[in-house]
Each structure stands twice: as C-alpha cells, then as structure tokens.
Design a protein around this motif. Structure first.
Motif, PDB file in Angstrom:
ATOM      1  N   PRO A   1       0.831  -1.206   0.000  1.00 50.27           N
ATOM      2  CA  PRO A   1       0.000   0.000   0.000  1.00 50.27           C
ATOM      3  C   PRO A   1       0.864   1.254   0.000  1.00 50.27           C
ATOM      4  O   PRO A   1       2.021   1.231   0.429  1.00 50.27           O
ATOM      5  N   LEU A   2       0.285   2.354  -0.474  1.00 51.08           N
ATOM      6  CA  LEU A   2       1.084   3.556  -0.702  1.00 51.08           C
ATOM      7  C   LEU A   2       0.232   4.795  -0.454  1.00 51.08           C
ATOM      8  O   LEU A   2      -0.921   4.869  -0.897  1.00 51.08           O
ATOM      9  N   ILE A   3       0.796   5.772   0.270  1.00 58.38           N
ATOM     10  CA  ILE A   3       0.160   7.078   0.452  1.00 58.38           C
ATOM     11  C   ILE A   3       1.045   8.126  -0.218  1.00 58.38           C
ATOM     12  O   ILE A   3       2.257   8.164   0.003  1.00 58.38           O
ATOM     13  N   LEU A   4       0.448   8.977  -1.042  1.00 59.41           N
ATOM     14  CA  LEU A   4       1.169  10.052  -1.717  1.00 59.41           C
ATOM     15  C   LEU A   4       0.454  11.368  -1.446  1.00 59.41           C
ATOM     16  O   LEU A   4      -0.772  11.448  -1.564  1.00 59.41           O
ATOM     17  N   ASN A   5       1.219  12.389  -1.106  1.00 58.87           N
ATOM     18  CA  ASN A   5       0.649  13.698  -0.808  1.00 58.87           C
ATOM     19  C   ASN A   5       1.178  14.742  -1.781  1.00 58.87           C
ATOM     20  O   ASN A   5       2.387  14.846  -2.001  1.00 58.87           O
ATOM     21  N   GLY A   6       0.255  15.494  -2.379  1.00 59.84           N
ATOM     22  CA  GLY A   6       0.650  16.561  -3.290  1.00 59.84           C
ATOM     23  C   GLY A   6       1.174  16.036  -4.617  1.00 59.84           C
ATOM     24  O   GLY A   6       0.880  14.918  -5.040  1.00 59.84           O
ATOM     25  N   GLU A   7       1.972  16.848  -5.270  1.00 60.04           N
ATOM     26  CA  GLU A   7       2.518  16.485  -6.578  1.00 60.04           C
ATOM     27  C   GLU A   7       3.511  15.340  -6.437  1.00 60.04           C
ATOM     28  O   GLU A   7       4.335  15.329  -5.512  1.00 60.04           O
ATOM     29  N   VAL A   8       3.427  14.380  -7.352  1.00 60.98           N
ATOM     30  CA  VAL A   8       4.239  13.167  -7.251  1.00 60.98           C
ATOM     31  C   VAL A   8       5.585  13.364  -7.934  1.00 60.98           C
ATOM     32  O   VAL A   8       5.657  13.685  -9.116  1.00 60.98           O
ATOM     33  N   HIS A   9       6.650  13.189  -7.163  1.00 51.77           N
ATOM     34  CA  HIS A   9       8.015  13.169  -7.699  1.00 51.77           C
ATOM     35  C   HIS A   9       8.710  11.958  -7.098  1.00 51.77           C
ATOM     36  O   HIS A   9       9.272  12.019  -6.010  1.00 51.77           O
ATOM     37  N   ASP A  10       8.656  10.846  -7.798  1.00 60.87           N
ATOM     38  CA  ASP A  10       9.200   9.603  -7.269  1.00 60.87           C
ATOM     39  C   ASP A  10       9.761   8.789  -8.425  1.00 60.87           C
ATOM     40  O   ASP A  10       9.060   8.535  -9.411  1.00 60.87           O
ATOM     41  N   GLU A  11      11.015   8.390  -8.302  1.00 69.42           N
ATOM     42  CA  GLU A  11      11.680   7.672  -9.395  1.00 69.42           C
ATOM     43  C   GLU A  11      11.124   6.266  -9.596  1.00 69.42           C
ATOM     44  O   GLU A  11      11.383   5.638 -10.612  1.00 69.42           O
ATOM     45  N   ARG A  12      10.322   5.768  -8.633  1.00 70.74           N
ATOM     46  CA  ARG A  12       9.792   4.409  -8.747  1.00 70.74           C
ATOM     47  C   ARG A  12       8.653   4.321  -9.757  1.00 70.74           C
ATOM     48  O   ARG A  12       8.363   3.257 -10.295  1.00 70.74           O
ATOM     49  N   PHE A  13       7.998   5.438 -10.018  1.00 68.97           N
ATOM     50  CA  PHE A  13       6.842   5.403 -10.917  1.00 68.97           C
ATOM     51  C   PHE A  13       6.544   6.813 -11.414  1.00 68.97           C
ATOM     52  O   PHE A  13       7.160   7.795 -10.961  1.00 68.97           O
ATOM     53  N   VAL A  14       5.606   6.898 -12.357  1.00 72.30           N
ATOM     54  CA  VAL A  14       5.151   8.191 -12.869  1.00 72.30           C
ATOM     55  C   VAL A  14       3.629   8.228 -12.784  1.00 72.30           C
ATOM     56  O   VAL A  14       2.965   7.192 -12.855  1.00 72.30           O
ATOM     57  N   ALA A  15       3.093   9.421 -12.625  1.00 70.95           N
ATOM     58  CA  ALA A  15       1.642   9.595 -12.647  1.00 70.95           C
ATOM     59  C   ALA A  15       1.206   9.695 -14.107  1.00 70.95           C
ATOM     60  O   ALA A  15       1.617  10.611 -14.829  1.00 70.95           O
ATOM     61  N   LEU A  16       0.397   8.740 -14.560  1.00 69.20           N
ATOM     62  CA  LEU A  16      -0.016   8.734 -15.966  1.00 69.20           C
ATOM     63  C   LEU A  16      -0.892   9.924 -16.297  1.00 69.20           C
ATOM     64  O   LEU A  16      -0.832  10.468 -17.400  1.00 69.20           O
ATOM     65  N   TRP A  17      -1.735  10.328 -15.346  1.00 72.15           N
ATOM     66  CA  TRP A  17      -2.609  11.482 -15.555  1.00 72.15           C
ATOM     67  C   TRP A  17      -2.421  12.447 -14.388  1.00 72.15           C
ATOM     68  O   TRP A  17      -3.225  12.465 -13.446  1.00 72.15           O
ATOM     69  N   PRO A  18      -1.348  13.262 -14.407  1.00 69.95           N
ATOM     70  CA  PRO A  18      -1.067  14.168 -13.285  1.00 69.95           C
ATOM     71  C   PRO A  18      -2.230  15.135 -13.048  1.00 69.95           C
ATOM     72  O   PRO A  18      -2.788  15.698 -13.988  1.00 69.95           O
ATOM     73  N   ARG A  19      -2.582  15.297 -11.774  1.00 69.35           N
ATOM     74  CA  ARG A  19      -3.677  16.201 -11.412  1.00 69.35           C
ATOM     75  C   ARG A  19      -3.258  17.028 -10.198  1.00 69.35           C
ATOM     76  O   ARG A  19      -3.174  16.508  -9.086  1.00 69.35           O
ATOM     77  N   PRO A  20      -3.031  18.323 -10.394  1.00 70.44           N
ATOM     78  CA  PRO A  20      -2.601  19.162  -9.275  1.00 70.44           C
ATOM     79  C   PRO A  20      -3.673  19.348  -8.206  1.00 70.44           C
ATOM     80  O   PRO A  20      -3.369  19.781  -7.097  1.00 70.44           O
ATOM     81  N   ASP A  21      -4.933  19.000  -8.537  1.00 72.51           N
ATOM     82  CA  ASP A  21      -6.000  19.182  -7.545  1.00 72.51           C
ATOM     83  C   ASP A  21      -6.043  18.063  -6.509  1.00 72.51           C
ATOM     84  O   ASP A  21      -6.738  18.174  -5.499  1.00 72.51           O
TER      85      ASP A  21
END
Length: 324
Positions: free
Chosen positions: A219-239
């Motif tokens: 399981p994974l918790i991410l807060n705010g804009e994603v900057h992580d070398e393990r993966f990319v956000a396919l559909w980045p959403r700043p909201d």
C-alpha cells in the motif's frame, strides 16, 4: 520508562511569552504541546501531524482565531478547538461556536481554570475518534454482509467503492482489476465527479503508481505532486491533495487495486485509514475470488452438460453406417 502523553495540543498565540508559558505548563501537566506565534506555520504543522486540541488566541494579526479554527477544521474535522480571548462577549462565543469551536476561555486565566476545559476537550476528541472507528467498522460489516449474500462481482465492487468513500471520507475512488491475460489493469468501478469516463480505461503493468502497487503488493500514500523515481503519474492532477493505493489480494494473488483521492479536504490520508482500507480491500478480494471461482464452476458445469447432451444425442441417434 516514559509514559505516553495525555494528548497533543497545538498552541497558537502571537504573544511569545504567553505562548511559551502555556507550552511549558501543559508539558508539565503531561501533555505534548507545540507552540506557534504564526497561525500559518501552525496550519502547516497541522496538515502533517494529528493534534487532539487546538488552543488559539482570538485576536491575532493576519489570521485571527475564528479564521484559524475554520481552517483547522477543514484540515482535521475531528480536532477540538478552544478559543482564548481577553475580549469575550456573547457574540464572540457565538462566532466561535459557529465555525466549530468547542469552548472559549477568558484571559487572563489560571492553569487550574484551563485544565477542566482541556479534560472535556480530550473526552470529546476520544468520542470523535471512536465515531470514526465505528464508521470504519460499519463499512467493513456492511461489505461483509453483502459478500455473504451475493456472488455478483459488480455488486461487490459497488459496495466496496461506497464503503471506501464512507470509511475514508475521500472524494474519489477507483477500483482496478487485472485483465484476463494479466498484462494490464482496467478500471472496473469509480466514484466521484465526472469519473464515469474512466470506466474500462486500461493501464499497462509498468511505470504507473497503480502498477507499482500491483507489482510490489504494497500500500502507498502520496501527498501533493508526485516526484518519485519508482513510478510516474499517468494522468497528473494538481487538484489531488492526497492519494492512497492499496492492493487487493488473496493468498498473495493479486485480485485488484483500490485507489482513493482527496481533492477538497486538506488533511492527508493517515496510516490508520490505510490500515482500515486494507481490511476492506482484503474482504472484497476474498469475495471477488469466490465470485470468480463460482463463475468458472458454472461454466465448467455448462460445458459438461453440453458435452453430455451431444454424447447422448449421438448414442440415441447414431449416424447410419454402410450401404443404404
């Protein structure tokens, strides 16, 4: 051995001396207290940490106590807010209560006057957290009841989506299942404004956040804009302010992924919410696995009946042989 603090208190007062005296006195009484003279800094800390009580002055430059309580309640609706003021009026009390303040005390005050108020505030905090736990238990119980009376996968997915939203107070949820060949994930259920368009959307099992959770079974918790070398956000959403992804698995076999987003609330997902969501996901995974086994059993029985009918037809109606 150090005993646990009675509770965590966030003290906000632009008078440095009073703020320091309060923090020291509360610490002496067994509380864990953190003080700020800047309301914005206090809100920043509240976004990242859980506090039981917010103790704030009313009259402060920039953000006053009323605005601070309102902002704090948006971050954590279960925090108990107490107003301190040297200009107490009936209207002050009314304004404070309207935005969610629990009580207010008049300056100057003795610590002995404050302590009973804090005791009541801590009792209220415990009741609010118990209500959260009760809501989580109800969501799990309702999902379990649904599972007991249905083997329909869509019903299970629908109940899981609804239960996850209630349990976590999130704004959006999506449930992804593996495709039959196991090379992709597809969106099988969604909740949230304008999310229906995502139904059926496919995600390759590489790079994306959900794909990482699927591969790692973590399981994974991410807060705010994603900057992580393990993966990319396919559909980045700043909201999206906070997001949590949890694998749904049975006996280490991946059944699906459940994703939740917070777009309106300022408080990020907590480890406790992720734990409760993991229980929901595990319960639903078992149900989906049972539904899949039942479906395969039905198909096998149908194939057997079809073969049996064909063999019976040939036995009772043999094709003619030899010369006619």
């Amino acid at each position: 051995m150090t005993s646990s603090p009675i509770g965590k208190i966030l003290v906000v007062d632009d008078e440095v001396e009073l703020k320091n005296i309060l923090v020291e006195a509360l610490t002496t009484q067994g509380y864990e207290a953190l003080g700020f003279t800047n309301p914005e800094e206090a809100l920043g800390v509240l976004r990242g940490q859980a506090f039981d009580v917010l103790l704030t002055d009313l009259m402060m430059p920039g953000i006053d106590g009323i605005a601070l309580v309102r902002a704090a309640m948006q971050i954590d609706p279960n925090v108990v807010c107490i107003m301190m003021t040297g200009q107490g009026t009936i209207q002050t009390a009314v304004d404070a209560m309207k935005v969610g303040a629990f009580d207010y005390v008049l300056k100057p005050f003795r610590l002995q006057t404050m302590l009973p108020v804090l005791t009541r505030a801590m009792n209220t905090r415990h009741l609010r957290l118990e209500n959260v736990q009760l809501r989580e238990a109800v969501a799990i119980h309702e999902l379990s009841e649904t599972i007991a009376f249905t083997l329909d996968p869509q019903t299970v997915l629908s109940k899981l989506a609804d239960g996850a939203l209630v349990q976590s107070e999130a704004d959006e949820v999506s449930i992804l299942l593996p495709t039959s060949d196991g090379t992709e994930l597809y969106v099988a259920a969604v909740r949230g404004e304008k999310r229906e368009r995502l139904l059926g959307e496919r995600i390759p099992l590489h790079e994306s956040i959900s794909s990482w959770v699927a591969r790692e079974r973590t399981p994974l918790i991410l807060n705010g804009e994603v900057h992580d070398e393990r993966f990319v956000a396919l559909w980045p959403r700043p909201d999206i302010r906070s997001a949590v992804s949890v694998p749904m698995q049975v006996a280490n076999r991946l059944v699906g992924i459940i994703n939740l987003n917070m777009t309106n609330r300022l408080r990020p997902f907590t480890l406790g919410q992720m734990k409760a969501l993991t229980i929901l996901a595990g319960t639903a995974a078992s149900a989906l696995e049972s539904a899949s086994l039942f479906s395969r059993l039905q198909k096998a029985e149908e194939n057997y009946r079809l073969i049996f009918r064909m063999q019976s037809k040939e036995f009772f109606n043999p094709r003619p042989t030899g010369d006619s």
